[in-house]
Design an enzyme around this catalytic site. Structure first.
Site, mmCIF file in Angstrom:
data_model
loop_
_atom_site.group_PDB
_atom_site.id
_atom_site.type_symbol
_atom_site.label_atom_id
_atom_site.label_comp_id
_atom_site.label_asym_id
_atom_site.label_seq_id
_atom_site.Cartn_x
_atom_site.Cartn_y
_atom_site.Cartn_z
ATOM 1 N N HIS A 1 2.853 38.110 -42.586
ATOM 2 C CA HIS A 1 3.771 38.296 -43.723
ATOM 3 C C HIS A 1 3.039 38.173 -45.056
ATOM 4 C CE1 HIS A 1 7.051 38.258 -40.881
ATOM 5 N NE2 HIS A 1 6.560 37.151 -40.360
ATOM 6 N N LYS B 1 -8.905 19.014 -45.606
ATOM 7 C CA LYS B 1 -10.188 18.288 -45.576
ATOM 8 C C LYS B 1 -11.286 19.138 -46.198
ATOM 9 C CE LYS B 1 -8.385 15.539 -45.019
ATOM 10 N NZ LYS B 1 -7.534 14.437 -45.207
ATOM 11 N N CYS C 1 -6.470 4.004 -61.244
ATOM 12 C CA CYS C 1 -7.699 3.267 -61.520
ATOM 13 C C CYS C 1 -7.776 2.025 -60.652
ATOM 14 C CB CYS C 1 -7.705 2.868 -62.989
ATOM 15 S SG CYS C 1 -7.377 4.254 -64.088
ATOM 16 N N GLU D 1 -10.754 19.348 -49.958
ATOM 17 C CA GLU D 1 -10.950 18.063 -50.664
ATOM 18 C C GLU D 1 -12.408 17.707 -50.877
ATOM 19 O OE1 GLU D 1 -8.250 14.492 -49.990
ATOM 20 O OE2 GLU D 1 -8.373 15.437 -48.022
ATOM 21 N N LYS E 1 -8.093 7.692 -54.011
ATOM 22 C CA LYS E 1 -7.577 7.334 -52.690
ATOM 23 C C LYS E 1 -6.095 6.996 -52.699
ATOM 24 C CE LYS E 1 -8.048 6.473 -48.307
ATOM 25 N NZ LYS E 1 -8.230 7.608 -47.421
ATOM 26 N N GLU F 1 -4.223 20.133 -41.918
ATOM 27 C CA GLU F 1 -5.123 19.003 -42.161
ATOM 28 C C GLU F 1 -6.580 19.465 -42.250
ATOM 29 O OE1 GLU F 1 -6.105 15.249 -43.098
ATOM 30 O OE2 GLU F 1 -4.296 16.411 -43.404
ATOM 31 N N ASN G 1 -4.161 -0.033 -65.035
ATOM 32 C CA ASN G 1 -3.965 1.052 -64.071
ATOM 33 C C ASN G 1 -2.521 1.519 -64.232
ATOM 34 O OD1 ASN G 1 -3.855 2.841 -61.942
ATOM 35 N ND2 ASN G 1 -3.533 1.243 -60.399
ATOM 36 N N GLY G 2 -2.324 2.810 -64.489
ATOM 37 C CA GLY G 2 -0.964 3.326 -64.657
ATOM 38 C C GLY G 2 -0.874 4.258 -65.849
ATOM 39 N N ARG H 1 -10.609 4.461 -55.859
ATOM 40 C CA ARG H 1 -9.361 4.636 -56.593
ATOM 41 C C ARG H 1 -9.540 5.537 -57.817
ATOM 42 N NH1 ARG H 1 -5.719 0.881 -55.091
ATOM 43 N NH2 ARG H 1 -4.553 1.297 -56.990
#
Ligand code: AGP
Length: 609
Positions: free
Chosen positions: A505, A486, A2, A489, A604, A482, A100-101, A27
């Site tokens: 395979h 992207k 958060c 996401e 993030k 990557e 936050n946590g 966040r």
């Protein structure tokens, strides 16, 4: 993960809190809220949804106050809802916290507090903190928070206010980040520096087990035992403009277009072409430590892990050091073997990823040295590593990392060149060759970006597809990974990346007309092998889009579409080949109307396990 914020000062409070939350929104963004104190009365507003929903609610029914707290949430305990949104209160409603946590012993504490008569309203772990502080409150909020903090197990950055100890914000840190901004007659506390920069560049980073009691004139710092601390005030060089969109539709697109500058800035002052040398004394690794190094272990998560895979190849090829790459979340729970001849490289753009921080702490006493590659000045990972190699990418707001991937590869290439040179594995002319190529990268990336419209037109043809396969070999494998990440996401399309040789395979079974394949196939040591993989896909009527060299007259005969990139030293091709993949993912997501900068379910900086 958060975002918390607190402000006390002369400015109009609610706009400060709301604008601050907007800068923290990357966040976590499933719900939000503020608490303000006006003449001793506490008012709270919570909403389900984004800061824009909160802003609208406050516009429709304004709140006023002289100091207060704000929060934007990424749910861990308790589904996203208005009730579970922060701030949370005690039984009286006059003591308020944002957090936050994750409080790991919250169920035990909740049970005990319930037995003592406390009434709970939410499913969250955080609400326990408010009641625990209430239990210990005897008029001094700082003392109550300190006592409560001692009973909390888990990760927390928590800020609290209480109307019975007015004009005071108390913040305590154990794990997730907490920064205090010291302005002129105003003080701000926040999860990171972004909301603080518009008010002041003077900041203090709290360490674990530290807290601050804040009023309008500044802050007093102590540890959890109440011992006063003389904290260093740092001045941040980033300016608030760097966290604006500058006319781009999304932060992600702006950040993709900032990559030429980011490479230049990350190379700046670290390269001497005259001497054919890399200048990385800033890391602070002594000759003694460097001489001892016999192997390298690279540890990271997500996109940083992909940069680590490119770094592994740079370390093996340039520094001639055996290197392995580890997922931090796995590494920290393995019985890993490491000795004083092992160099650990941890990579994290945010510098706060909990798993990477834990892996750093676990390996630090057992290795030669830990070098952190990070973009966040004075972040936890930067503060705790033996040496730091900063990527100079500037703030990255889009949740999907782009420019920091490129900056990390730049830093890792410099590190490998430095180690190679210092260990006599590389001669000055070899170093010079690579450095000259790296100096030309920004211009070559600009040329790739100048073809962004072609990628956009191509992406328009693939908006409705639901599956994509990405293939690459050697240095192109990290680029393929990557590209797939992207797309996943930000467009929520299923995409898988494989090393080209792995396809036969298993993944080749996925090939059909509904599964396009993106191959990354620059001219290098595995080019011919990639052509065989391409032929295997073509033999099964698969549709192929290829990122390939612009001078490659051959490739177009083997694939359906070519996304050309300039020719470059084979080792450096990911710097160019990843860009069309970033743009392709961006364009598909934008055309699907996805929330590109704040994709669902993501955050993030992942500051909890
Ligand atoms: C990448 O786009 C994601 N945001 C995510 O995978 C990220 O790379 C990962 O969480 C690691 O973050 P860090 O670099 O800040 O440690």
């Amino acid at each position: 993960m958060c975002g918390i914020i607190g402000y006390i000062g002369p400015k109009s409070l609610v706009p400060v809190l709301v604008e601050g939350l907007k800068k923290l929104e990357y966040r976590g963004y499933d719900s939000a809220g503020v608490a303000v104190v006006d003449g001793g009365a506490v008012s709270i507003r919570r909403v389900l949804g984004k800061i824009a929903v909160l802003e609208e609610s406050l516009r429709a029914d304004p709140l006023r106050g002289s100091y207060g707290l704000g929060h934007t949430r990424w749910a861990t305990h308790g589904r996203p809802s208005e009730t579970n949104a922060h701030p949370h209160i005690d039984c009286t409603g006059e003591l308020v916290v944002v957090h936050n946590g994750i409080i790991e012993n919250y169920l035990d504490l909740k049970k005990r507090l319930r037995e003592e008569g406390h009434r709970f309203r939410t499913e969250t772990d955080t609400e326990v903190i408010a009641h625990l502080i209430e239990k210990h409150f005897r008029g001094d909020l700082g003392a109550a928070v300190r006592t409560a903090a001692a009973e909390l197990e888990g990760a927390f950055a928590v800020a609290a206010i209480a109307s019975r100890d007015p004009r005071k914000i108390v913040v305590a840190k154990n794990g997730p980040p907490a920064v205090v901004g010291l302005g002129d007659g105003e003080t701000i506390v926040s999860s990171d520096i972004n909301p603080i920069l518009v008010h002041t560049s003077k900041v203090v980073f709290l360490e674990d087990g530290e807290m601050a009691v804040i009023d309008g004139n500044g802050a007093k710092f102590t540890d959890f035992r109440g011992i006063p601390l003389d904290k260093k005030v740092e001045t941040i060089g980033w300016n608030p403009l760097m966290i604006e969109k500058r006319g781009f539709k999304h932060f992600m697109l702006k950040e993709i277009f900032e990559q030429p500058e980011v490479i230049r800035d990350t190379l700046m002052g670290r390269v001497s072409l005259d001497a054919g040398e890399v200048l990385l004394d800033e890391i602070g690794l002594t000759e003694g430590v460097l001489a001892k190094v016999r192997r390298a272990v690279v540890i990271a998560c997500g996109t940083s892990y992909h940069a680590g895979l490119a770094g592994q190849i740079f370390l093996e090829t340039l520094a001639k050091i055996p290197a392995s790459v580890e997922y931090a979340s796995e590494f920290r729970y393995r019985d890993f073997l490491m000795d004083k001849e092992t160099l650990v490289v941890v990579i994290s753009q945010s510098g706060e990823t909990a798993d990477t921080l834990a892996a750093l702490r676990a390996s630090k006493p057992r290795c030669a040295a830990v070098v952190a590659v990070t973009n966040a000045v004075s972040s936890s990972i930067a503060r705790e590593a033996h040496g730091v190699l900063y990527t100079h990418a500037g703030p990255e707001i889009g949740v999907a990392a782009t420019k920091t991937f490129t900056a990390q590869m730049t830093a890792l290439a410099l590190l490998a060149l430095d180690l190679g040179q210092k260990r006599g594995a590389l001669e000055a002319k070899d170093v010079l060759g690579i450095l000259e190529e790296m100096q030309r990268l920004p211009h070559k990336v600009e040329r790739v970006l100048s073809r962004a419209k072609d990628v956009e037109d191509l992406a328009a043809r693939f908006v409705s597809f639901s599956h994509f396969l990405y293939l690459g070999r050697w240095v192109s494998f990290p680029a393929a990974l990557e590209g797939a990440l992207k797309l996943k996401e930000i467009s929520y399309i299923h995409a898988e990346a494989y090393a080209g040789g792995e396809m036969k395979h298993g993944p080749i079974a996925l090939i059909d007309e509904k599964m396009p394949t993106l191959v990354v196939v620059p001219k290098d040591r595995v080019y011919e092998k990639m052509l065989s993989n391409i032929a295997e896909i073509k033999a099964r009527a698969g549709y192929i889009l290829a990122v390939a060299g612009e001078a490659d007259a051959e490739i177009a005969r083997h694939v359906d579409v070519v996304l050309p990139v300039p020719e470059v030293h084979p080792l450096l091709s990911p710097f160019l080949t990843v860009v069309p993949l970033q743009l392709f993912a961006y364009d598909i997501a934008a055309k699907r109307g996805a929330d590109v900068d704040q994709p669902r379910n993501l955050a993030k900086s992942v500051t909890v396990e």
